[in-house]
Scaffold this motif. Structure first.
Motif, mmCIF file in Angstrom:
data_model
loop_
_atom_site.group_PDB
_atom_site.id
_atom_site.type_symbol
_atom_site.label_atom_id
_atom_site.label_comp_id
_atom_site.label_asym_id
_atom_site.label_seq_id
_atom_site.Cartn_x
_atom_site.Cartn_y
_atom_site.Cartn_z
ATOM 1 N N GLN A 147 17.714 -16.001 -5.682
ATOM 2 C CA GLN A 147 18.036 -14.570 -5.609
ATOM 3 C C GLN A 147 17.258 -13.781 -6.675
ATOM 4 N N THR A 148 17.155 -14.359 -7.861
ATOM 5 C CA THR A 148 16.407 -13.663 -8.928
ATOM 6 C C THR A 148 14.935 -13.523 -8.556
ATOM 7 N N ALA A 149 14.361 -14.639 -8.034
ATOM 8 C CA ALA A 149 12.957 -14.591 -7.638
ATOM 9 C C ALA A 149 12.748 -13.628 -6.477
ATOM 10 N N ALA A 150 13.698 -13.569 -5.572
ATOM 11 C CA ALA A 150 13.571 -12.656 -4.428
ATOM 12 C C ALA A 150 13.619 -11.202 -4.888
ATOM 13 N N LEU A 155 10.695 -6.274 -6.123
ATOM 14 C CA LEU A 155 10.324 -5.224 -7.067
ATOM 15 C C LEU A 155 8.807 -5.064 -7.139
ATOM 16 N N TYR A 156 8.086 -6.184 -7.226
ATOM 17 C CA TYR A 156 6.628 -6.131 -7.276
ATOM 18 C C TYR A 156 6.075 -5.497 -5.996
ATOM 19 N N ARG A 157 6.638 -5.868 -4.888
ATOM 20 C CA ARG A 157 6.113 -5.345 -3.626
ATOM 21 C C ARG A 157 6.467 -3.860 -3.424
ATOM 22 N N GLY A 158 7.458 -3.391 -4.163
ATOM 23 C CA GLY A 158 7.849 -1.998 -3.998
ATOM 24 C C GLY A 158 7.062 -1.025 -4.873
ATOM 25 N N VAL A 159 6.174 -1.547 -5.708
ATOM 26 C CA VAL A 159 5.363 -0.672 -6.562
ATOM 27 C C VAL A 159 4.271 -0.033 -5.711
ATOM 28 N N ASP A 160 4.136 1.315 -5.818
ATOM 29 C CA ASP A 160 3.129 2.021 -5.000
ATOM 30 C C ASP A 160 1.717 1.816 -5.530
ATOM 31 N N ASP A 161 1.591 1.717 -6.819
ATOM 32 C CA ASP A 161 0.245 1.588 -7.409
ATOM 33 C C ASP A 161 -0.102 0.115 -7.503
ATOM 34 N N PRO A 162 -1.100 -0.319 -6.726
ATOM 35 C CA PRO A 162 -1.458 -1.742 -6.766
ATOM 36 C C PRO A 162 -1.974 -2.169 -8.129
ATOM 37 N N ALA A 163 -2.496 -1.235 -8.918
ATOM 38 C CA ALA A 163 -3.026 -1.619 -10.216
ATOM 39 C C ALA A 163 -1.937 -1.841 -11.242
ATOM 40 N N ALA A 164 -0.710 -1.394 -10.926
ATOM 41 C CA ALA A 164 0.372 -1.548 -11.884
ATOM 42 C C ALA A 164 0.830 -3.003 -12.004
ATOM 43 N N VAL A 170 2.419 -11.371 -8.624
ATOM 44 C CA VAL A 170 3.014 -11.445 -7.283
ATOM 45 C C VAL A 170 3.022 -12.878 -6.781
ATOM 46 N N ILE A 171 1.877 -13.583 -6.995
ATOM 47 C CA ILE A 171 1.805 -14.980 -6.539
ATOM 48 C C ILE A 171 2.830 -15.837 -7.277
ATOM 49 N N ARG A 172 2.963 -15.593 -8.602
ATOM 50 C CA ARG A 172 3.941 -16.378 -9.376
ATOM 51 C C ARG A 172 5.364 -16.127 -8.878
ATOM 52 N N ALA A 173 5.704 -14.877 -8.599
ATOM 53 C CA ALA A 173 7.048 -14.556 -8.103
ATOM 54 C C ALA A 173 7.297 -15.198 -6.737
ATOM 55 N N GLU A 174 6.288 -15.197 -5.877
ATOM 56 C CA GLU A 174 6.431 -15.854 -4.569
ATOM 57 C C GLU A 174 6.658 -17.361 -4.738
ATOM 58 N N GLY A 175 5.906 -17.958 -5.711
ATOM 59 C CA GLY A 175 6.082 -19.387 -5.962
ATOM 60 C C GLY A 175 7.453 -19.721 -6.492
ATOM 61 N N GLU A 176 7.998 -18.900 -7.396
ATOM 62 C CA GLU A 176 9.343 -19.137 -7.920
ATOM 63 C C GLU A 176 10.398 -19.022 -6.830
ATOM 64 N N ALA A 177 10.222 -18.046 -5.949
ATOM 65 C CA ALA A 177 11.186 -17.899 -4.842
ATOM 66 C C ALA A 177 11.138 -19.106 -3.909
ATOM 67 N N ALA A 178 9.926 -19.588 -3.604
ATOM 68 C CA ALA A 178 9.806 -20.764 -2.720
ATOM 69 C C ALA A 178 10.361 -22.013 -3.390
ATOM 70 N N SER A 179 10.091 -22.148 -4.714
ATOM 71 C CA SER A 179 10.601 -23.308 -5.435
ATOM 72 C C SER A 179 12.123 -23.317 -5.471
ATOM 73 N N ALA A 180 12.705 -22.131 -5.733
ATOM 74 C CA ALA A 180 14.175 -22.049 -5.758
ATOM 75 C C ALA A 180 14.766 -22.364 -4.394
#
Length: 361
Positions: A147-150, A155-164, A170-180
């Motif tokens: 749930q935390t990783a999701a 949150l990362y995907r909801g940022v409008d500015d891609p440079a932010a 993003v890849i790390r957060a996706e990996g943590e969600a898949a691992s959990a």
């Protein structure tokens, strides 16, 4: 005659001597060879009715003394060696009192094996429950991490500015969600396996407990107890003898007992005389050979079935090809010492007419 001297006459000298010898032998045979015909008193006094029945209508019959419960032949449910014999003839016992015990070593060995199986199954159940608790904790931790990783990924995907946000975050957060998610699925699999082991351990415990119950039942059956309160009449077993629960041909019962307080008398009445009985009236009975020792026995019941005669008195005039009605009478308590179980008695029962009759003779 050529064999005799010339001066010896066979007809005048030899023949008279032979005749005298034959006469002496005849006298000796008569004196010592004939049976003794001297009259004597009979060894046993014949049965006779006295009092009001002496001249009244009556039916005579022979009977046998038996316990009021009838004879109970005690057997055993288990085969084995007799280890303890706890009663003796003449002893009075209560219902449920132990009579004898057969060898229980094999049963106790099975009981120990069953108890060990129960202990082992309970240990396995404890391990399975511990594994189940660990799996449940791992599932909870994995769900929290998932749930935390999701949320972080959302949150990362909801940022409008891609440079932010960098791509690596993003890849790390996706990996943590898949691992959990993978840890949760693995913990759920472990939980299912632990539950299966718990069910198996419970089944083993139930099976072992059932076997333990069977063993306890066999242990209780190894001790043979009195089915009723009564007197031990015969004991035909000894410690160390092997008993079979299958019985055997004409083998004597292990223990014979019955309720002898009061004693009953089973009287056989010829079916031809049964219709004359004054049913319900007391009977006058006496032990065989003791006609003067007469007592009044009270009526108990009449058996509903007429049966072939099996109780024989061995008198010369006895008829054996008859059927008899069996009448049960109860002896008074004060006459108990004069009668023994299995003893033959003579009985006189009032009749409904003026004729006199005897049963089976």
């Amino acid at each position: 005659m050529a064999l005799l001297p010339d001066n010896l006459s066979f007809s005048r000298k030899v023949l008279p001597i032979i005749a005298i010898g034959a006469l002496v032998l005849a006298v000796l045979f008569i004196a010592f060879g004939l049976p003794d015909r001297e009259q004597s008193e009979p060894a046993k006094e014949p049965p006779r009715a006295t009092g009001e029945m002496a001249n009244g209508a009556r039916v005579a019959g022979s009977g046998i003394v038996e316990p009021s419960s009838e004879l109970i032949e005690v057997g055993t449910a288990l085969s084995g060696l007799v280890t303890d014999l706890l009663v003796q003839p003449g002893q009075f016992v209560d219902k449920g009192q132990p009579l004898f015990t057969v060898d229980t070593r094999a049963i106790r060995a099975r009981a120990a094996e069953t108890q060990a199986a129960i202990t082992e199954a309970r240990a396995a159940l404890g391990e399975a429950r511990a594994s189940m608790n660990e799996a449940q904790a791992a599932i909870a931790e994995a769900r929290t991490a998932e749930q935390t990783a999701a949320r972080q990924l959302a949150l990362y995907r909801g940022v409008d500015d891609p440079a932010a946000v960098s791509r690596s975050e993003v890849i790390r957060a996706e990996g943590e969600a898949a691992s959990a998610r993978d840890r949760r699925r693995l913990a759920e699999t472990r939980l299912q396996q632990a539950r299966a082991r718990v069910d198996q351990a419970n089944a083993r415990i139930q099976s072992a407990q059932s076997q333990a119950g069977t063993t306890r039942t066999e242990l209780s059956r190894a001790t043979v107890r009195a089915p009723i309160a009564g007197e031990i009449l015969a004991v035909n077993i000894r410690p160390g003898e092997f008993l079979s629960n299958q019985g055997g041909g004409n083998s004597a019962p292990f223990i014979t007992m019955g309720e002898t307080r009061p004693l009953h008398i089973r009287v056989d009445i010829d079916e031809e005389q049964a219709g004359r009985l004054a049913m319900g009236e007391p009977a006058t009975v006496s032990p065989r050979g003791a006609a003067d020792n007469q007592v009044k026995a009270s009526f108990v019941r009449a058996e509903p079935q007429v049966v072939p005669k099996r109780q024989l008195t061995n008198t010369a005039s006895e008829r054996v090809d008859v059927r008899v009605l069996q009448i049960i009478y109860a002896l008074p308590a004060e006459a108990r010492d004069a009668f023994r179980v299995g003893q033959q008695v003579d009985a006189f029962i009032p009749a409904t007419d003026g004729e006199q009759g005897s049963s089976g003779e």
